[in-house]
Design a protein around this motif. Sequence first.
Motif, PDB file in Angstrom:
ATOM      1  N   ALA A  89     -59.633  21.379 -16.483  1.00 17.68           N
ATOM      2  CA  ALA A  89     -58.263  21.772 -16.780  1.00 17.68           C
ATOM      3  C   ALA A  89     -58.012  23.192 -16.307  1.00 17.68           C
ATOM      4  O   ALA A  89     -58.786  24.105 -16.613  1.00 17.68           O
ATOM      5  CB  ALA A  89     -57.999  21.664 -18.282  1.00 17.68           C
TER       6      ALA A  89
ATOM      7  N   VAL B 158     -51.518  20.538 -16.781  1.00 16.38           N
ATOM      8  CA  VAL B 158     -50.646  20.039 -17.847  1.00 16.38           C
ATOM      9  C   VAL B 158     -49.265  20.668 -17.724  1.00 16.38           C
ATOM     10  O   VAL B 158     -49.123  21.887 -17.646  1.00 16.38           O
ATOM     11  CB  VAL B 158     -51.249  20.333 -19.232  1.00 16.38           C
TER      12      VAL B 158
ATOM     13  N   THR C 140     -45.661  21.364 -19.481  1.00 11.26           N
ATOM     14  CA  THR C 140     -44.982  21.449 -20.772  1.00 11.26           C
ATOM     15  C   THR C 140     -43.514  21.789 -20.543  1.00 11.26           C
ATOM     16  O   THR C 140     -43.131  22.271 -19.468  1.00 11.26           O
ATOM     17  CB  THR C 140     -45.615  22.519 -21.674  1.00 11.26           C
TER      18      THR C 140
ATOM     19  N   TYR D 121     -50.137  15.971 -15.927  1.00 13.83           N
ATOM     20  CA  TYR D 121     -49.961  15.315 -17.225  1.00 13.83           C
ATOM     21  C   TYR D 121     -48.927  16.074 -18.050  1.00 13.83           C
ATOM     22  O   TYR D 121     -49.014  17.296 -18.185  1.00 13.83           O
ATOM     23  CB  TYR D 121     -51.300  15.266 -17.972  1.00 13.83           C
ATOM     24  N   ASN D 122     -47.947  15.360 -18.583  1.00  8.35           N
ATOM     25  CA  ASN D 122     -46.897  15.975 -19.396  1.00  8.35           C
ATOM     26  C   ASN D 122     -47.223  15.848 -20.878  1.00  8.35           C
ATOM     27  O   ASN D 122     -47.585  14.762 -21.340  1.00  8.35           O
ATOM     28  CB  ASN D 122     -45.549  15.308 -19.122  1.00  8.35           C
ATOM     29  N   ASP D 123     -47.080  16.955 -21.613  1.00  4.03           N
ATOM     30  CA  ASP D 123     -47.339  16.899 -23.053  1.00  4.03           C
ATOM     31  C   ASP D 123     -46.632  18.059 -23.749  1.00  4.03           C
ATOM     32  O   ASP D 123     -46.034  18.920 -23.102  1.00  4.03           O
ATOM     33  CB  ASP D 123     -48.834  16.940 -23.338  1.00  4.03           C
TER      34      ASP D 123
ATOM     35  N   VAL E 108     -50.321  22.600 -23.662  1.00  2.96           N
ATOM     36  CA  VAL E 108     -51.472  22.454 -22.767  1.00  2.96           C
ATOM     37  C   VAL E 108     -52.663  21.893 -23.534  1.00  2.96           C
ATOM     38  O   VAL E 108     -53.364  20.995 -23.056  1.00  2.96           O
ATOM     39  CB  VAL E 108     -51.828  23.802 -22.122  1.00  2.96           C
TER      40      VAL E 108
ATOM     41  N   GLY F 124     -52.257  18.283 -24.124  1.00  2.93           N
ATOM     42  CA  GLY F 124     -52.361  17.582 -22.859  1.00  2.93           C
ATOM     43  C   GLY F 124     -53.801  17.385 -22.425  1.00  2.93           C
ATOM     44  O   GLY F 124     -54.189  16.301 -21.973  1.00  2.93           O
TER      45      GLY F 124
ATOM     46  N   PHE G 143     -55.284  13.646 -22.369  1.00  2.56           N
ATOM     47  CA  PHE G 143     -55.711  13.115 -21.076  1.00  2.56           C
ATOM     48  C   PHE G 143     -57.204  12.781 -21.109  1.00  2.56           C
ATOM     49  O   PHE G 143     -57.622  11.727 -20.593  1.00  2.56           O
ATOM     50  CB  PHE G 143     -55.430  14.119 -19.960  1.00  2.56           C
TER      51      PHE G 143
END
Length: 274
Positions: free
Chosen positions: A155, A185, A187, A218-220, A223, A226, A230
């Motif tokens: 990440a 990630v 946001t 990846y959307n969340d 962070v 995410g 993930f």
Amino acid sequence: MKKILVPTDFSEEAEHALKVAAQIAKKHGSEIYLLHMLEIPMQETDAVSSHAEIPEVMFFMKMAHQKFEDIMNSDYLNNLTVHEIVKADGSFNGISEICKEHGITMITMGSHGASGFKEMFVGSNAEKAVRNSDVPVLVIKNNHDDFSVDDIVFASDFKNDNKETYLQATEFATAFGAQLHLLMVNTASNFTTTKKANDRINDFIQDYSFKNYTINIYNDESVEKGVLNFSKHIDADLIGISTHGRQGIAHFFNGSISEDLVNHAKRPVITFKI
């Protein structure tokens, strides 16, 4: 991974870390340096360094060596080279100094999970040293009868100050024959389009020869969530993150992300210093 330092307080969690270190050592021909740091008042530590025989210090030293003898008889350490270190050090530099002295290439430590780095098993001094570690730190939460690493989440925000940690991550993945899942990630407060994110990641890795990777946006909500969600989604074996030395895990990705990422992760985490 030729020389692995394993700090221990002889707890169950610390033994989980030692078992993992033993498995890595058998696969890669590594040596293990098993360290116990005595929590001794500063005035007594000074006396130890001058070789004065303080009864309390000598007693705890003897107890530590006895516990080491019990550990050395463990089946999972058979045919491994294990060095025993008992150190009375009142400063948080103890682990860092040992790493430099013995050429340590990785630290493996146990953690409760819920409290994470705040309760590493050699006390707050070791926690500070680990945050400043120049070598990767592998944090183990649970018992692993078979510590295999096939999928690693790396990440990052994929900005230039993370390139050294990416290189370390690729070396680790290569050693295990693992695939790296590069993760950025998104946001709501720090949104980047998929195209821009992909372009940034591709620009970031273009000078490296490592090819066993996937690129993931990846959307969340945050962070931290995410990374955790993930990692759970792909059932990753390991999460890799970057640290900024003294600022520790709370300041990777050029921002301020809670240490809860390490504390809440149910899978092993490895940190690489920027």
